[in-house]
Design a protein around this motif. Structure first.
Motif, PDB file in Angstrom:
ATOM      1  N   ALA A  36       0.857  -1.187   0.000  1.00 18.09           N
ATOM      2  CA  ALA A  36       0.000   0.000   0.000  1.00 18.09           C
ATOM      3  C   ALA A  36       0.891   1.234   0.000  1.00 18.09           C
ATOM      4  N   ASP A  37       0.584   2.207  -0.875  1.00 22.47           N
ATOM      5  CA  ASP A  37       1.412   3.403  -1.013  1.00 22.47           C
ATOM      6  C   ASP A  37       0.564   4.644  -0.764  1.00 22.47           C
TER       7      ASP A  37
ATOM      8  N   HIS B 269      -1.660   6.799  -3.580  1.00 28.47           N
ATOM      9  CA  HIS B 269      -3.017   6.325  -3.245  1.00 28.47           C
ATOM     10  C   HIS B 269      -3.335   5.051  -4.029  1.00 28.47           C
ATOM     11  N   ARG B 270      -2.405   4.104  -3.984  1.00 26.28           N
ATOM     12  CA  ARG B 270      -2.587   2.871  -4.744  1.00 26.28           C
ATOM     13  C   ARG B 270      -2.244   1.656  -3.891  1.00 26.28           C
ATOM     14  N   LEU B 271      -2.832   0.537  -4.307  1.00 27.97           N
ATOM     15  CA  LEU B 271      -2.480  -0.766  -3.757  1.00 27.97           C
ATOM     16  C   LEU B 271      -1.856  -1.570  -4.888  1.00 27.97           C
ATOM     17  N   TYR B 272      -0.645  -2.068  -4.675  1.00 28.26           N
ATOM     18  CA  TYR B 272       0.093  -2.786  -5.710  1.00 28.26           C
ATOM     19  C   TYR B 272       0.145  -4.279  -5.380  1.00 28.26           C
ATOM     20  N   ARG B 273       0.104  -5.078  -6.435  1.00 28.89           N
ATOM     21  CA  ARG B 273       0.321  -6.521  -6.279  1.00 28.89           C
ATOM     22  C   ARG B 273       1.560  -6.916  -7.067  1.00 28.89           C
ATOM     23  N   LEU B 274       2.521  -7.533  -6.384  1.00 28.85           N
ATOM     24  CA  LEU B 274       3.726  -8.066  -7.005  1.00 28.85           C
ATOM     25  C   LEU B 274       3.660  -9.586  -6.960  1.00 28.85           C
TER      26      LEU B 274
ATOM     27  N   PHE C 126      -4.229  -1.053  -7.984  1.00 27.23           N
ATOM     28  CA  PHE C 126      -5.606  -0.608  -7.764  1.00 27.23           C
ATOM     29  C   PHE C 126      -5.558   0.820  -7.234  1.00 27.23           C
ATOM     30  N   ASP C 127      -6.276   1.732  -7.905  1.00 28.06           N
ATOM     31  CA  ASP C 127      -6.299   3.140  -7.514  1.00 28.06           C
ATOM     32  C   ASP C 127      -7.309   3.362  -6.393  1.00 28.06           C
ATOM     33  N   LEU C 128      -6.831   3.897  -5.284  1.00 24.01           N
ATOM     34  CA  LEU C 128      -7.696   4.284  -4.177  1.00 24.01           C
ATOM     35  C   LEU C 128      -8.120   5.737  -4.363  1.00 24.01           C
TER      36      LEU C 128
END
Length: 510
Positions: A52-53, A57-62, A75-77
């Motif tokens: 989470a950044d 304002h994003r959630l990233y999946r690696l 995913f844009d929050l």
């Protein structure tokens, strides 16, 4: 591990001597990563890593493939979000605490939004949401142990205060669409489960809500659910044409939390298919009863003892509707010349049947064949040395248009005296809404109910048929004639019956 100073993400493998670094990933334009979680399924790491950044304002999946980490999804929050922490549970669901909106956001493993958990006290800010696999607590001074996968703690913060509350994760199901295949043979259901668990689908009548039975059971992880039903129950029962609802039960894997949901009414045209192999003289099928005198075998081994005919009986057909039938013929040995009859009326010319399978076209059934609502279909031996036989048989409602299904007629104590077009409900709506209208006792004839956009373009025809006096109810699922979802906005629905025309507005919000 996140290194904010170097904008790096490091992965380590546990060791009894010292941690062994196995991967590194440069965060590049990520401004302020604030939370990290390792994905898992059934408690075992699945290779996913979530970050989470706060700045973007994003959630990233690696994804870690054993040697490297790759960015695969984001995913844009909302801009007002302030993600503070990131966690996963036993089945891989992802939780992000949002201090900006005082929410806990729940996602599936592939970042599909599932649910929003609201802090019970609006003055508190959620800091960390930690799913627990086992916990110990001491209510009323007595030490007790609790184990399970359905609990989590929400730690909250406000100035110098802090506290904790325990929540059940729970489970829910959101129906998205119910569709028929083009050939009417299958019912396709799509929905969204907010957690892992068991799901059951039950068919019930639209008005009385009487159960016809459970037609599908499955276990699924959280996320999108797609179920396909072949329109027959496990005991061989078919489903008469009519209006129905789907009642859905979901049961949490963690414990016995159960949620139940019902769909809006929908029309199910009659469709029947049967592998007709039988070791008995006659294979009789009752649409609302049990199969009688039958033992199924494969079509390639169809055997009929009676050399003259095979009979199928279909009761409770609607004399106002039209039906069509199709058959497939096959014999193990010998040849026979046979015809298909509907209550004495031949449906096709004599056909010579042998070891090569033959399939008829869809054949219209004369309405007079089922004036009394019961139809007898006979496969009759009209020549040759073999025995009359049918390997497969299909019966369906003819001329059904999924873009304009019939309206549901609701019983009324007294016949109405004037036309009425009611306001849809709910309004605004998403994803579906219901429109009710009344046809008075002085009118019987063509009725149409159409949806238009604000440019005056027809979007969908909901009703196009002859109706008798009564109250009718029709559902619109927010889709156009091609089955595509229409944009959010204001629409007009228009009822026309003879010289009567009425319009109202409805609002679709997404």
């Amino acid at each position: 591990m996140i290194d904010q100073g170097r904008s790096m993400l490091y992965g380590y493998r546990a060791s009894v001597v010292q941690p062994d670094r196995v991967a590194a990933f440069r965060l590049q334009d990520w401004g302020k990563p604030s939370g990290i979680a390792v994905g898992r399924f059934n408690g075992v790491s699945d290779g996913n890593v979530y970050v989470a950044d706060q700045a973007s304002h994003r959630l990233y999946r690696l994804f870690f493939d054993g040697t490297r980490m790759h960015a695969v999804q984001e995913f844009d929050l909302p801009a007002e979000s302030v993600p503070a922490a990131c966690h996963t549970d036993h089945w891989g669901n992802v939780y992000v605490t949002d201090m900006g909106r005082r929410h806990v956001l729940k996602f599936s493993a592939n970042l599909l939004p599932l649910a929003t958990l609201q802090s019970p006290d609006p003055t508190f800010h959620p800091v960390r949401f930690q799913p627990l696999f086992a916990s110990f607590f001491a209510p009323d001074g007595q030490l007790q142990a609790y184990t399970g996968f359905n609990q989590a703690y929400l730690l909250e913060q406000w100035t110098d205060q802090s506290g904790g509350r325990r929540f059940e994760l729970g489970i829910d199901y959101h129906l998205q669409s119910i569709r028929l295949s083009d050939d009417l043979s299958t019912l396709q259901i799509e929905g969204l489960m907010t957690d892992a668990g068991e799901i059951k689908f039950e068919l019930i009548t639209a008005l009385e809500k009487k159960s016809l039975g459970i037609f599908k059971r499955l276990w699924s992880n959280s996320g999108k659910i797609q179920a396909v039903w072949n329109r027959s129950f496990a005991d061989g029962r078919g489903v008469p044409g009519g209006f129905y609802r789907v009642r859905t039960f979901v049961k949490s894997t963690y414990n016995k939390i159960v949620a139940s949901r019902e769909s809006e009414p929908f029309y199910l045209p009659l469709y029947y298919y049967q592998d007709c192999g039988s070791l008995d003289g006659r294979d009789v099928y009752l649409m609302k009863g049990q199969r009688l005198l039958t033992r199924e075998v494969s079509p390639a081994k169809t055997i009929v003892v009676d050399p003259e005919e095979v009979v199928y009986r279909f009761p409770q057909l609607d004399p106002q509707k039209r039906y069509e039938i199709r058959a497939r013929y096959f014999l193990n040995r010998g040849t026979v010349v046979q015809q298909l009859y509907a209550n004495g009326s031949p449906l096709h010319a004599p056909m010579k049947v042998g070891q090569t399978a033959l399939r008829t076209a869809w054949l219209a059934i004369p309405p007079e064949s089922y004036n009394g609502s019961t139809l007898d279909i006979r496969v009759v031996n009209v020549g040759g040395y073999g025995k009359a036989a049918v390997a497969e048989i299909w019966l369906r409602e003819a001329g059904y248009d999924p873009a304009a299904p019939p309206a549901l007629e609701v019983p009324m104590a007294q016949l109405p005296t004037q036309f009425v077009l009611k306001q849809n409900y709910p309004n605004p709506f998403n994803p579906s809404t219901t429109i009710e209208f009344i046809i008075p006792e002085a009118y019987s004839g063509p009725v149409s109910l159409d949806i238009y956009n604000m440019l005056g373009q027809k979007v969908r025809t909901l009703v196009q048929s002859d109706l008798t006096p009564g109250l009718y109810r029709q559902t619109w699922n927010g889709r156009d004639r091609a089955g595509q979802r229409v944009p959010s906005g204001l629409y007009i629905y228009r009822l026309k019956a003879g010289n009567f025309v009425a319009t109202k507005k409805l609002l679709l919000m997404k």
